[in-house]
Structure formats: C-alpha cells, structure tokens
Design a protein around this motif. Structure first.
Motif, PDB file in Angstrom:
ATOM      1  N   ALA A   6       0.860  -1.184   0.000  1.00 39.60           N
ATOM      2  CA  ALA A   6       0.000   0.000   0.000  1.00 39.60           C
ATOM      3  C   ALA A   6       0.895   1.232   0.000  1.00 39.60           C
ATOM      4  O   ALA A   6       1.811   1.323   0.829  1.00 39.60           O
ATOM      5  CB  ALA A   6      -0.923   0.013   1.211  1.00 39.60           C
ATOM      6  N   VAL A   7       0.651   2.134  -0.913  1.00 43.00           N
ATOM      7  CA  VAL A   7       1.431   3.370  -1.023  1.00 43.00           C
ATOM      8  C   VAL A   7       0.501   4.542  -0.750  1.00 43.00           C
ATOM      9  O   VAL A   7      -0.529   4.683  -1.415  1.00 43.00           O
ATOM     10  CB  VAL A   7       2.064   3.518  -2.424  1.00 43.00           C
ATOM     11  CG1 VAL A   7       2.839   4.827  -2.522  1.00 43.00           C
ATOM     12  CG2 VAL A   7       2.974   2.332  -2.735  1.00 43.00           C
ATOM     13  N   VAL A   8       0.872   5.378   0.212  1.00 39.15           N
ATOM     14  CA  VAL A   8       0.049   6.530   0.574  1.00 39.15           C
ATOM     15  C   VAL A   8       0.764   7.792   0.084  1.00 39.15           C
ATOM     16  O   VAL A   8       1.846   8.127   0.574  1.00 39.15           O
ATOM     17  CB  VAL A   8      -0.194   6.602   2.085  1.00 39.15           C
ATOM     18  CG1 VAL A   8      -1.168   7.743   2.404  1.00 39.15           C
ATOM     19  CG2 VAL A   8      -0.745   5.277   2.598  1.00 39.15           C
ATOM     20  N   GLY A   9       0.159   8.455  -0.883  1.00 41.44           N
ATOM     21  CA  GLY A   9       0.762   9.644  -1.489  1.00 41.44           C
ATOM     22  C   GLY A   9       1.238   9.337  -2.892  1.00 41.44           C
ATOM     23  O   GLY A   9       2.026   8.395  -3.094  1.00 41.44           O
ATOM     24  N   LEU A  10       0.780  10.108  -3.863  1.00 42.89           N
ATOM     25  CA  LEU A  10       1.126   9.858  -5.264  1.00 42.89           C
ATOM     26  C   LEU A  10       1.861  11.036  -5.887  1.00 42.89           C
ATOM     27  O   LEU A  10       1.611  11.419  -7.033  1.00 42.89           O
ATOM     28  CB  LEU A  10      -0.131   9.510  -6.071  1.00 42.89           C
ATOM     29  CG  LEU A  10      -0.712   8.117  -5.806  1.00 42.89           C
ATOM     30  CD1 LEU A  10      -2.033   7.931  -6.540  1.00 42.89           C
ATOM     31  CD2 LEU A  10       0.278   7.020  -6.200  1.00 42.89           C
ATOM     32  N   GLY A  11       2.785  11.627  -5.125  1.00 38.38           N
ATOM     33  CA  GLY A  11       3.761  12.524  -5.722  1.00 38.38           C
ATOM     34  C   GLY A  11       4.789  11.692  -6.470  1.00 38.38           C
ATOM     35  O   GLY A  11       4.605  10.477  -6.671  1.00 38.38           O
ATOM     36  N   PRO A  12       5.892  12.287  -6.920  1.00 44.45           N
ATOM     37  CA  PRO A  12       6.873  11.527  -7.697  1.00 44.45           C
ATOM     38  C   PRO A  12       7.360  10.253  -7.005  1.00 44.45           C
ATOM     39  O   PRO A  12       7.450   9.197  -7.640  1.00 44.45           O
ATOM     40  CB  PRO A  12       8.008  12.533  -7.896  1.00 44.45           C
ATOM     41  CG  PRO A  12       7.321  13.857  -7.894  1.00 44.45           C
ATOM     42  CD  PRO A  12       6.229  13.733  -6.868  1.00 44.45           C
ATOM     43  N   ALA A  13       7.687  10.319  -5.714  1.00 51.56           N
ATOM     44  CA  ALA A  13       8.201   9.135  -5.026  1.00 51.56           C
ATOM     45  C   ALA A  13       7.140   8.051  -4.922  1.00 51.56           C
ATOM     46  O   ALA A  13       7.393   6.869  -5.196  1.00 51.56           O
ATOM     47  CB  ALA A  13       8.719   9.516  -3.635  1.00 51.56           C
ATOM     48  N   GLY A  14       5.919   8.426  -4.518  1.00 49.16           N
ATOM     49  CA  GLY A  14       4.866   7.443  -4.333  1.00 49.16           C
ATOM     50  C   GLY A  14       4.363   6.861  -5.629  1.00 49.16           C
ATOM     51  O   GLY A  14       4.171   5.643  -5.742  1.00 49.16           O
ATOM     52  N   ARG A  15       4.150   7.703  -6.635  1.00 48.36           N
ATOM     53  CA  ARG A  15       3.651   7.195  -7.901  1.00 48.36           C
ATOM     54  C   ARG A  15       4.674   6.282  -8.569  1.00 48.36           C
ATOM     55  O   ARG A  15       4.330   5.227  -9.118  1.00 48.36           O
ATOM     56  CB  ARG A  15       3.272   8.342  -8.838  1.00 48.36           C
ATOM     57  CG  ARG A  15       2.604   7.832 -10.117  1.00 48.36           C
ATOM     58  CD  ARG A  15       2.122   8.938 -11.014  1.00 48.36           C
ATOM     59  NE  ARG A  15       1.475   8.386 -12.204  1.00 48.36           N
ATOM     60  CZ  ARG A  15       0.199   8.523 -12.509  1.00 48.36           C
ATOM     61  NH1 ARG A  15      -0.615   9.195 -11.698  1.00 48.36           N
ATOM     62  NH2 ARG A  15      -0.291   7.985 -13.622  1.00 48.36           N
ATOM     63  N   ARG A 116       0.615  -6.093   3.128  1.00 55.24           N
ATOM     64  CA  ARG A 116       1.764  -6.658   3.847  1.00 55.24           C
ATOM     65  C   ARG A 116       2.824  -5.602   4.132  1.00 55.24           C
ATOM     66  O   ARG A 116       3.499  -5.647   5.165  1.00 55.24           O
ATOM     67  CB  ARG A 116       2.363  -7.808   3.037  1.00 55.24           C
ATOM     68  CG  ARG A 116       1.412  -8.994   2.886  1.00 55.24           C
ATOM     69  CD  ARG A 116       2.034 -10.116   2.056  1.00 55.24           C
ATOM     70  NE  ARG A 116       1.095 -11.235   1.925  1.00 55.24           N
ATOM     71  CZ  ARG A 116       0.155 -11.317   0.981  1.00 55.24           C
ATOM     72  NH1 ARG A 116       0.045 -10.328   0.078  1.00 55.24           N
ATOM     73  NH2 ARG A 116      -0.661 -12.342   0.929  1.00 55.24           N
ATOM     74  N   VAL A 117       2.996  -4.654   3.202  1.00 54.76           N
ATOM     75  CA  VAL A 117       3.945  -3.560   3.373  1.00 54.76           C
ATOM     76  C   VAL A 117       3.195  -2.257   3.121  1.00 54.76           C
ATOM     77  O   VAL A 117       2.503  -2.122   2.101  1.00 54.76           O
ATOM     78  CB  VAL A 117       5.136  -3.668   2.410  1.00 54.76           C
ATOM     79  CG1 VAL A 117       6.066  -2.467   2.554  1.00 54.76           C
ATOM     80  CG2 VAL A 117       5.898  -4.970   2.639  1.00 54.76           C
ATOM     81  N   VAL A 118       3.328  -1.317   4.057  1.00 57.56           N
ATOM     82  CA  VAL A 118       2.706   0.003   3.907  1.00 57.56           C
ATOM     83  C   VAL A 118       3.812   1.043   3.755  1.00 57.56           C
ATOM     84  O   VAL A 118       4.767   1.062   4.542  1.00 57.56           O
ATOM     85  CB  VAL A 118       1.811   0.347   5.112  1.00 57.56           C
ATOM     86  CG1 VAL A 118       1.214   1.740   4.949  1.00 57.56           C
ATOM     87  CG2 VAL A 118       0.703  -0.696   5.262  1.00 57.56           C
ATOM     88  N   VAL A 119       3.683   1.896   2.749  1.00 55.50           N
ATOM     89  CA  VAL A 119       4.703   2.891   2.436  1.00 55.50           C
ATOM     90  C   VAL A 119       4.097   4.283   2.540  1.00 55.50           C
ATOM     91  O   VAL A 119       3.069   4.576   1.916  1.00 55.50           O
ATOM     92  CB  VAL A 119       5.272   2.672   1.019  1.00 55.50           C
ATOM     93  CG1 VAL A 119       6.336   3.715   0.717  1.00 55.50           C
ATOM     94  CG2 VAL A 119       5.849   1.262   0.885  1.00 55.50           C
TER      95      VAL A 119
END
Length: 376
Positions: A6-15, A116-119
């Motif tokens: 799970a990725v929270v935030g879709l700026g350059p790093a998250g996207r 399983r992994v949250v970012v």
C-alpha cells in the motif's frame, strides 16, 4: 484480499514506487487526496539521470548551465526540466487499485490490515506547511517570462543553475543570508527566473525573496513590467531534513517523507525515481528494508554540509560555491547526487575546501563544527 503493498501519497516518489511495484508483479493499493491531479512544481534533473524514462517526459533542456559566484563556471552537464503530465503518464497506475483520501498517521498505520507492506509517501509535511516552522527550509520565489525578456538576467549565459552574485542587495558587501538566481528554460520559449534561499532556519519569507528577485532583475536591465506582470509565478518550500520524524509504526517512508531528499541541494526527484525500481524489486521478492534510505556515513556527511550552509556568511557561501565550481565534473556529480558513495562525497567536499582562501576555510571549519557564525 490482502495487498502486497500500500502506497500513501502519489507525488513523484509514491507514484513511481506504486507503478514499479505493479510492474514487478506486486498487488498494489495507492491512496491520495487527488490521484488524478497533475503535479505543479517545476522538477529538474540532470540529463544523465533520466535513466530509461522516455524523452517525452522532457519539457525543456539546458545544454550547459553555468554556476556563477566569484567567477564563472560552465558545468558541462545537460539539465532537464520535466513535463509533469508526461512523467505521470510514464508511471502508469493501470494495475494499481487507486483510492481517493487524505490519511493521517493513524490511518496510514491502519493500512497494515490491508497490505503486507505500507509505504508513506505523503511528503515532508503531510499535515501542511506552517508559517512558523523552525526547521531548515529551502524557499524560492520565481516568475516565468518570455525568453527574450529574460536575456538581460542571464548576462550571456544559456541558463544558470546558481548565480550567487549579490546584486539582490543594494549593499556592496551584504551580510544577510545569501540567495542565488536559478534561471532555466521551461519550454514554449519561456524561462523561469527564481530567487532561491538554499537553506535557512527558519526559511526565508517569500516576500523577502520576491523583493530580492525584483532588485536583482531590475539591476540587470530586465523591464519592470516583465517582473511585475509575469506569465506565471512559482513559490517553493522544501523542508531540507524531510519530515524529520519517524514514520508511523510499522510503515516504510520514501521520498521526502523519509530520507529521500538531498540535504545539501534539496533535490529528491531523480533519487526517488531511481530508488523506486530497486525498492519495488526488493518488495516483490519479499524483502522489506527497515529504511528505504539509510542514515549511513554518506548521509551524515551531508548533515555536516547542511549545518555549514546554515551558518556560513554571505562571503563564505560565495567562496564555498566558487570552490564547487572549480571541481572536476566527476567530483561535482559526487556532491550533487543523492546516490553518491561516502568516498565520492568526501572527495568533493575536500576539493571544495582545498580551493577556498584560508580565511574562508577557517570560517567553514567554524560553521561545520557548530561554533558561532562569523559575519563577513
């Protein structure tokens, strides 16, 4: 069904991470308040950092930007301004479950029940920037103008990565916190002219930067109407130490939510794009690191560099970057790259120190060791 990531935030790093995780076969959930919004900041990277991204992500190119301090130094390295919409398209989310929402720390941590992994990729200030933030901050105020109207500001240069000369001040020997002019093409026959405070704690107010930019540009012969009525404006605020706090428990932080930003330059995009693929591969193989970006010896050296920047006088800063301009190109890369090794960075720092006059070296030692700042 439990997601892999799970990725929270879709700026350059998250996207970039969400896209690369999906490309490597992981099931991905991404959460962002405005997942379809086009990024608004001006992002620049070096041409040799583009990697396997398509040329369509390039909005404008500067073939040979210069650094100006005591002297003039062509950097012999191409610089790119990115097309944000094209970059987002090059990082597709077709195989990602995208959810709209703004999450606080507790809600981010709660996603461990879904993945399983949250970012955490929400950036350095997930709750928003505060005017009274005491942390070291890079701030800038810029205007977009026609290239023809920008020519007097460039004074013969094609573009300027950093122009540290002090015509932002009416004083012959100013002692206030120094700033530099950043002048790069942004496409469509337009230039961005931006007054930047590399690092100050607290950050330099935008009103001060606006006044300095106006004074500098008028002193160089730019028409006042161009300065006061530009095609567009930009304001930049970058917390230099990222969030400066641990992520929520059990959560991995990337980009400026963690240690993905460069402590000396403030750059983060090139590293975030590059780190996304290696991290995505690790996660696809079940290897989740404790930290996406370690607090290693190289990062500690950058901490020393940031401490010096916060304490150097105006003259000391000019001499420091004069030393940078005199470095061989390979050593300049070592200082600017977030992915440089300890030896590479140390050689660049030593080369800058060795090129400085004795008085400036003494000031740099004082600034680095934390003794009171000496004003020139």
């Amino acid at each position: 069904m439990m997601k892999d990531v799970a990725v929270v935030g879709l700026g350059p790093a998250g996207r970039a991470l969400a896209s690369r995780c999906a490309a490597h076969g992981s099931s991905v959930l991404a959460v962002d308040p405005r997942p379809d919004a086009v990024w608004t900041p001006t992002y620049g990277i070096w041409a040799d950092e583009l990697g396997d991204l398509p040329s369509s992500v390039v909005r404008a190119r500067a073939a040979n930007p210069e650094l100006r301090s005591v002297g003039v130094h062509p950097l012999d390295r191409g610089y790119l301004v990115l097309d944000n919409a094209a970059l987002q398209a090059a990082l597709p989310l077709d195989d990602v479950e995208v959810r709209t929402g703004r999450l606080d720390d507790a809600q981010v941590a709660a996603l461990r029940g879904e993945a399983r992994v949250v970012v955490d990729a929400r950036g350095a200030r997930p709750d928003g920037l505060r005017a009274d933030d005491p942390a070291p901050m890079q701030t800038a105020y810029g205007i977009v103008v026609r290239t023809e109207d920008a020519l007097p500001a460039l004074q013969g240069a094609e573009s300027l990565l950093m122009d540290w000369r002090t015509d932002w001040s009416a004083d012959e020997r100013p002692t206030a916190t120094p700033t530099f002019l950043y002048a790069v093409p942004v496409g469509d026959d337009r230039m961005l002219l931006e007054e930047t405070c590399l690092a100050a704690a607290p950050g330099m107010p935008v009103a001060e930067l606006r006044g300095r930019l106006r004074r500098r540009l008028l002193a160089r012969g730019v028409d006042a109407r161009t300065v006061d009525d530009p095609l567009d404006r930009e304001v930049v605020r970058i917390p230099m130490r990222g969030r400066g706090a641990p992520p929520p428990p059990g959560v991995l932080a990337v980009g400026t939510a963690g240690r993905g930003g460069h402590l000396i330059t403030g750059y983060s995009v090139a590293h975030s794009l590059r780190r996304a693929d290696t991290l995505a591969q690790d996660l696809a193989h079940g290897h989740a690191p404790d930290d996406a970006d370690q607090l290693d010896a190289t990062e500690r050296l950058r901490q020393v560099g940031l401490r010096a920047l916060l304490r150097l006088s105006t003259r000391g800063t000019l001499e420091l970057f004069e030393g940078f301009g005199r470095l061989p190109a390979a050593l300049r890369r070592g200082l600017l790259s977030r992915d440089a090794g300890t030896t590479e960075l140390a050689r660049a720092m030593w080369g800058m120190f060795a090129a400085m006059p004795v008085a400036a070296q003494a000031e740099l030692v004082r600034a680095t060791t934390g003794l009171p700042r000496a004003r020139s």
